[in-house]
Structures are given as structure tokens and as C-alpha cells.
Write an enzyme that holds these catalytic residues in place. Structure first.
Site, mmCIF file in Angstrom:
data_model
loop_
_atom_site.group_PDB
_atom_site.id
_atom_site.type_symbol
_atom_site.label_atom_id
_atom_site.label_comp_id
_atom_site.label_asym_id
_atom_site.label_seq_id
_atom_site.Cartn_x
_atom_site.Cartn_y
_atom_site.Cartn_z
ATOM 1 N N ASP A 160 32.984 -18.304 36.853
ATOM 2 C CA ASP A 160 32.465 -17.466 37.923
ATOM 3 C C ASP A 160 31.386 -16.595 37.297
ATOM 4 O OD1 ASP A 160 32.292 -16.285 40.455
ATOM 5 O OD2 ASP A 160 33.559 -14.635 39.824
ATOM 6 N N ASP A 218 37.831 -13.855 39.523
ATOM 7 C CA ASP A 218 38.371 -12.502 39.679
ATOM 8 C C ASP A 218 38.588 -12.099 41.132
ATOM 9 O OD1 ASP A 218 35.775 -12.306 40.489
ATOM 10 O OD2 ASP A 218 35.208 -10.659 39.158
ATOM 11 N N ASP A 228 38.236 -17.068 44.667
ATOM 12 C CA ASP A 228 38.467 -17.969 43.528
ATOM 13 C C ASP A 228 39.890 -18.529 43.499
ATOM 14 O OD1 ASP A 228 35.881 -17.506 42.416
ATOM 15 O OD2 ASP A 228 36.597 -15.579 41.651
#
Length: 768
Positions: free
Chosen positions: A296, A528, A532
């Protein structure tokens, strides 16, 4: 605010009693009961407990010592998982803050899980939205990046919807709770992860293969051995059960299971000192095998914070007054979004001019404005939204091409803030989300180790590509916007042709991970936010940042407590240490599995007694398998994992296992003419120890001081214990004739071992 009174105390009570309360725990993590059940109720444990029950039934208590190994292994697994669970729960509690509600016209501060349907909530900049709500009044901007991955803020006014998990970056709102508990948007996403994620571990899968194979043959072999002993040889029930259980017990690699648990637990404790919380200890092993890592952007490559890089003047006459104008602007807007925080850090605080009107910064307009009492209006925003394209200074265009975020500062005499006219650009700022200090070093390490890197983000692909380039990402040019893709087949194909994906939905993230896994690759994912979660659950290894969403931390295999992406090399090295050391020792453990099966079949064919008893096998478990392997498991070993575990382990064990069978057969034949039954059993046991100790020596190659010490103490200690406690072990004393036979057989074993090992090493054990 005076026109809103909120619910009455009676309404709150009625809705609480009706279950319309926000007490749903966004916690897909396993319960304590589930942890205990999963670590206890396994096929491997069942087989061992059944064998223990048989020994208990005939009061062969001294032969039940092996069950302690099983209990220790179960305890280690339960304690480790519960420890990780409690750590994450503490992190979650720390992240929860009280919120302000209106009830009976009065403000109250309550915990988010005390909200009820229809509650009126007062929200201000910096607060997280605890439940899905409808805006009743006010103006603010919300950051929904934890839900969507989009870094842009979204303006919220009366009639707009607020989603749980997002947070306000500027302004204030009065909102009404629309959904609570499991009906919330974030909860619905998390509910998709409730299905238990199967453990992916080559080590455990290897044990399970052995256990499944053993479970198919244990019953028929055990029954045949017992029938032969009890009915054909007319042995006592005690003798028949003990001999049969000993044969079956050796087929189960108890010591290896315990070694795996201890080695992984040691790794978990070592990583905890480096601020890495491992919730699934098998993730350490998977990281050592990782083929692809999906990252990410925000919070992984970057710090998730904005900072001002430089201030460039376009009008030199404002050099002295510009700082005061900016601090006055910031004081008037009271924004608290990351950009405003970066500006406050750069310019400082303190209003020098009084404001008449304020237009808060909006991600829709891409600018904000403040009209001061002195007749000047200051605009701050993107150059494209404040100036015609042909009027944007070339210097600004140069920095835009470099991927930097630009904020233009312009003045106007007009007080019509919604329609900027007669703008005079006086300066511009370049801002960036700082790359983590060790991001490039970590990316280079992963690339050197053969790990393929992908960046999957909900943000603009151009923004992601620019950050990737700064972080030293090799394939930063292979960026694609997935917002226009809806066909699953096309998205699956793109997973293999591109490295950077922008505007990705949670479902698309999950699909990309699934496609990468379908090619027999071990796939890791960092994240986070709630957006996700589906991808993290789908990945073989999920890595969460501690500063992210609490539900993300709950489901992750690994949590970086300091949110330090640079911890990955340490985790990978720890996984390699564990796997390499276990693989080195595995050949010793599987010897017992091989010879127990082969000798059992020989005993059935010859209607003879299995030559060993459970207590003798337990001594080998502890002294020859457990003792050296335990200390070797602490050795550093950063070598890349080579080959598959089970075929490698079986190949290392086969020469010794076959030699044990050969020795048992030959001693059984010679014993018919030259040895008593007791002497034959004694010689067989000494030869078993000799071959096993030689296997320890081979596993310790090349020798170093520690390994040499372990080989010597294992050999001397085991033989010494057998000589001293031979009666307890149900064998005879070591007489000179038996010693002579032992030396002769061992010389033959040492001569046969090398050519046998070479032949076996060339075998293709594809079925394993």
C-alpha cells in the site's frame, strides 16, 4: 445547534434494549475458545492421545512420557496466539476516543459503542466517524482513505452521508446516526473476512501429510501387531499393547512438531524486541518463502504525513509580509487536515490580520480563501483551479512535471470568495508525503532477494508512480488506473503485466492478490485501512501498520508496532533462520518415522515382536532428536530457502532409516543362532542409537565449535544413559560380545551410508 435536542433518556433506553446500539465489535480475530480448540483438536494430537489411552488402559504409565511433548506443543501454540490477541486488543482500546452527543438538549461525552440508532452527534476536525451517519448541519471535509484508499478529502454538508471509519479533516458537523453495529459500512466489509483463514505453512503441511498417511496405516498395522502378539505369540495384554504402541508411536514425528513450535516461538519473541508483533507464527516461515509483496502506498512507502518542501516567491515584494499573511489565513480557516498541519509546521501560528469571511479548503474546488478586514483576499489552492492554464508560471509547471504537489498563493481585491477574480500570484509551495527513511533500502533488499514488488493503492496512479519513483521502485512507470476496469478476466491479466495499480477498489485488491496466488506464488500484502482488509485476508502473509485501522490490525498475521516498513528484512531473515535450521535437523526426526513403518511391516511378515518400547523411543526423541536440534535452531542462517521441505527431509532420513531396518533384520537372523532374545533387543537398540547419532553428525556438517560440542555430548550422553539405566529401559547390560557385534555392525553401516545417500539424493520424490 440550538435547534437540535437529540434523543431523550427514555428513547436511548428503549433503543438499547431493542439492540439498536453500536456495540458490534469489528473484531474478526479468533476467540480464546477457538484458539484452544484449533491447537488441541488436530489429527496429530488425536493419534497421540489414542496411543496414550491404550498404554493407560494396561497401566504402562512409564511408557506414557511422550504425551508431555504433545502437551508442551499444545501449550506453546495456545499461549502464543492468546498473547498476540491480547496485544492487538490493547492497541485497539488505545485507539478508541469518546465522542460528543446531544441528548435531551445537553452535550454528553460517551464511548462510541454506546451510540444508539438516531443519536445526534457533534463532530469536529480530527475526530473519527464511529458509525454511519447523515449530516444534519454544518460544513466539513472527510478523509475516507481508510475505506477507499483515496487520499483526497470529500466535502460534507447537510444531506451528505458519513461512513464509519472515515474522519473529519476540517470543519464541524451535526449528524444523526443512521446505522449501528453490524449494519455499518466498515462492519460489512469486515464481515467478509469472518471465514477462518487456513494456515499456509509448508512445515505444518508436511507434518499433516505424514499424519494423514499414518492415520491410514496405524489402525491396520496396530491391529495386526496386537493380534500376532496376543493370539499367535501368546504375549500378555500388557506386552502386546506396549509393543504395538511403540511401533505406531515412532511413525509420528512428535519431536519435529515441538521443534517447529519452539523455533517459531523463539522467532516471535526475537521479533517482538524489534517492535514486530507476530500474530500467526507461521507467517515468519511464509515471509522466508515470499515470492510477491504487494504494498500500500500511504503509511508503507510514505510516512502518511504532508510536509512543505520549499516556498518559492513569484513577487519579491511580499518576502517580508507573506509569513504573516499565511499564519493569519491558517488561524482563520482552523483546518486540521494533513496539508494544514504541514503549513502550520512550516509557517508557525498566530493571526496578524482579522478575517471577515472564510471559505474552507475543499477537495472539490481544490482551493480555499480568506477575506481580511484590510480589504485583501488570500487564495490558497491548486494552480489549475485558480488560474487559466496559459497563465500558470512555467516554474510551477516544471515542479508539477516532477510529481510534486503544488499550492499556489494568490491575492485578490475581490471579496466574492466563490468566484476568484483579478488574482495576483505571489508565491507557491511544493509539498510531499515524505518517503520513509529506509524505504528505498528495503525495496532494494527485497528486489535482490528475488521478491517481485507491486503497489496497489486507491489513490491516483500518477501520484503513486511519483512516490514510487522517489522510493527507488524499479518499475514505477508501469502504472495503471483500475477505475475503468470491471471485467474480472482483464484485471487478472493486468496483475501480471503491471506493477503499480491506482484507483483500486477493495474487491479489486482482493482479486489481484487471488490471481497472483493462483500461480503458486507466496503473496504478501501490507495495508493499514479498512479498504485493505479483503486483500490482507486473501494474502498468504498480511502485514499491518499499528497506526492503521484497528480491524486491520486484528486480522493481520504481522503488525509493525512502530509502523516501520524497514522491519521486513529482519522478519525475512528470522524466517530463513527457522526454516533452514529445522530443515537441517529434519533428517534426524524422520528416521524414526521411516524405520518404525518398515520394521513394523517386517515384524508382521515374520510374526516377531517389535524390538523397541515407547520409553526407549522417547529417550531418542529427547536426547538425539530434541537436544541438539533445540540448540541448533538458535543459529543465525540468512541463506535463501532452497528446495521443498518434505522431500529434502525424507531424502536426508532415508539412508539412516533403511540402515536401521537392515540392522534389525540382520540381528534378528543372527539372533536365531548366536544371541538370546534379550541380547538381540539390546544390540538392536544400541545400533539404533549409533545410526541416529551418526545422522546428528551428518546434520551438523560443516562442524563448528557449537556443533562439535552437540555431537559429542549427544553421543556420549545417550550411550551413557543407556548403560546406566538399561534395566529401566528394558534391555540388557552392554557385555563384551554385544559390544563386539555393535562395533562390527557400525563399521558396515558407515561404509554403506555414503553410496546409499548418493543414490537416494538422485531420487525424484514428486509425490511428496
Amino acid at each position: 445547534m440550538h435547534s437540535f435536542t437529540g434523543l431523550t433518556a427514555k428513547e436511548v433506553q428503549e433503543r438499547s434494549e431493542a439492540g439498536q446500539i453500536n456495540d458490534h465489535r469489528l473484531n474478526p480475530a479468533k476467540s480464546t475458545a477457538t484458539i484452544i480448540r484449533e491447537n488441541t483438536l488436530t489429527l496429530f494430537n488425536l493419534l497421540n492421545f489414542l496411543l496414550a489411552a491404550c498404554l493407560f488402559a494396561v497401566k504402562a504409565y512409564s511408557n506414557m512420557f511422550f504425551i508431555l511433548i504433545i502437551l508442551v506443543n499444545i501449550t506453546i501454540g495456545i499461549v502464543q496466539e492468546i498473547r498476540a490477541k491480547r496485544m492487538v486488543e490493547r492497541l485497539t482500546l488505545l485507539a478508541q476516543n469518546d465522542i460528543t452527543v446531544l441528548r435531551e438538549g445537553e452535550k454528553q461525552r460517551i464511548a462510541p459503542d454506546k451510540l444508539v440508532l438516531g443519536d445526534t452527534v457533534l463532530l469536529k476536525a480530527g475526530e473519527q466517524i464511529p458509525s454511519d451517519m447523515l449530516v444534519l448541519a454544518g460544513l466539513a471535509e472527510a478523509n475516507e482513505s481508510l475505506l477507499t484508499g483515496e487520499s483526497d478529502t470529500i466535502i460534507k454538508k447537510a444531506g451528505a452521508e458519513l461512513l464509519s471509519g472515515s474522519y473529519l479533516t476540517s470543519g464541524q458537523l451535526i449528524a444523526q446516526v443512521e446505522r449501528v453495529g453490524a449494519d455499518n459500512y466498515a462492519a460489512k466489509i469486515i464481515n467478509e473476512t469472518k471465514a477462518a483463514k487456513p494456515i499456509k505453512s509448508e512445515l505444518i503441511q508436511s507434518i499433516q501429510k505424514i499424519s494423514k498417511f499414518t492415520s491410514l496405516i496405524i489402525l491396520p498395522i496396530g491391529v495386526l501387531l496386537f493380534i500376532e502378539a496376543f493370539f499367535l505369540r501368546h504375549s500378555s495384554t500388557y506386552t502386546a499393547v506396549v509393543a504395538s504402541v511403540a511401533a505406531l508411536l515412532g511413525m509420528l514425528p512428535k519431536g519435529l512438531v515441538l521443534l517447529i513450535s519452539i523455533a517459531l516461538t523463539t522467532g516471535v519473541l526475537k521479533l517482538a524486541k524489534k517492535q514486530v508483533l507476530v500474530q500467526n507464527m507461521y507467517a515468519i516461515e511464509n515471509l522466508a518463502h515470499m515470492d510477491v509483496l504487494c504494498l500500500d502506498k500511504t503509511g508503507t512507502l510514505t510516512e502518511g504525513k504532508m510536509q512543505v518542501e520549499n516556498l518559492y516567491l513569484l513577487a519579491e515584494s511580499y518576502r517580508e509580509t507573506l509569513p504573516d499573511l499565511m499564519t493569519s489565513y491558517l488561524a482563520a480557516t482552523e483546518d486540521s487536515n494533513p496539508t494544514a498541519q504541514a503549513l502550520n509546521a512550516y509557517f508557525g501560528s498566530g493571526a496578524h490580520e482579522s478575517a471577515k469571511q472564510v471559505l474552507p479548503f475543499s477537495s472539490e474546488r481544490k482551493y480555499g480563501a480568506v477575506a481580511f478586514e484590510n480589504g485583501t483576499t488570500l487564495y490558497l489552492g491548486s494552480p489549475e483551479n485558480l488560474l487559466p492554464a496559459e497563465e500558470i508560471p512555467s516554474l510551477i509547471q516544471h515542479y508539477q512535471a516532477a510529481g510534486l504537489r503544488i499550492l499556489l498563493i494568490a491575492l485578490s481585491p475581490s471579496e466574492n470568495l466563490e468566484q476568484p477574480t483579478n488574482l495576483s500570484p505571489i508565491a507557491f509551495l511544493t509539498l510531499s508525503d515524505p518517503i520513509r527513511e529506509n524505504a528505498q533500502e528495503t525495496l532494494n533488499f527485497l528486489t535482490e532477494q528475488g521478491v517481485e514488488l507491486k503497489i496497489i493503492s486507491g489513490d491516483n496512479p500518477k501520484t503513486v508512480a511519483a512516490i514510487a519513483e522517489k522510493a527507488g521502485f524499479a518499475d514505477y512507470q508501469k502504472a495503471i488506473d483500475l477505475s475503468g476496469y470491471t471485467e474480472e478476466a482483464k484485471i487478472r491479466k493486468l496483475a501480471h503485466t503491471h506493477s503499480i495499480f491506482g484507483r483500486v477498489t477493495p474487491q479489486q485488491k482482493k482479486l489481484l492478490i487471488h490471481e497472483l496466488k493462483s500461480k503458486d506464488q507466496t503473496v504478501g500484502m501490507t495495508g493499514d485501512g479498512v479498504n485493505d482488509i479483503l486483500a490482507l485476508r486473501e494474502a498468504d502473509i498480511s502485514i499491518a501498520m499499528a497506526e492503521g485501522d484497528d480491524a486491520t490490525r486484528q486480522i493481520a498475521d504481522v503488525v509493525l508496532l512502530d509502523s516501520n516498513f524497514g522491519s521486513l528484512p529482519a522478519i525475512i531473515f528470522e524466517g530463513r533462520r527457522v526454516v533452514n535450521n529445522i530443515t537441517r535437523s529434519s533428517g534426524v526426526f524422520f528416521i524414526k518415522t521411516i524405520y518404525s513403518l518398515l520394521v513394523s511391516l517386517f515384524c508382521i511378515l515374520t510374526v516377531s515382536t517389535f524390538p523397541f518400547i515407547p520409553l526407549q523411543i522417547t529417550l531418542i526423541d529427547l536426547a538425539i532428536e530434541g537436544y541438539p536440534s533445540f540448540f541448533l535452531s538458535f543459529e543465525a542462517d540468512k541463506r535463501k530457502i532452497q528446495g521443498r521441505f518434505l522431500p529434502t527431509a525424507i531424502k536426508r532420513a532415508l539412508p539412516s532409516g533403511l540402515l536401521v531396518l537392515l540392522n534389525v533384520v540382520l540381528v534378528w537372523i543372527f539372533g536365531q543362532f548366536f544371541l538370546s532374545a534379550l541380547d538381540a533387543r539390546t544390540l538392536m537398540y544400541y545400533l539404533l542409537i549409533g545410526i541416529s547419532c551418526f545422522a546428528v553428525l551428518k546434520s551438523c556438517q560443516p562442524l563448528n565449535p557449537l556443533r562439535f560440542f552437540l555431537v559429542v555430548t549427544t553421543t556420549v550422553g545417550t550411550f551413557g544413559a543407556v548403560v546406566l539405566f538399561h534395566s529401566f529401559l528394558s534391555i540388557g547390560s552392554l557385555t563384551l560380545p554385544i559390544f563386539g557385534w555393535f562395533i562390527g555392525f557400525m563399521i558396515v553401516n558407515l561404509l554403506l551410508w555414503p553410496p546409499l545417500a548418493r543414490k537416494i539424493n538422485n531420487l525424484k520424490l514428486a509425490f511428496l
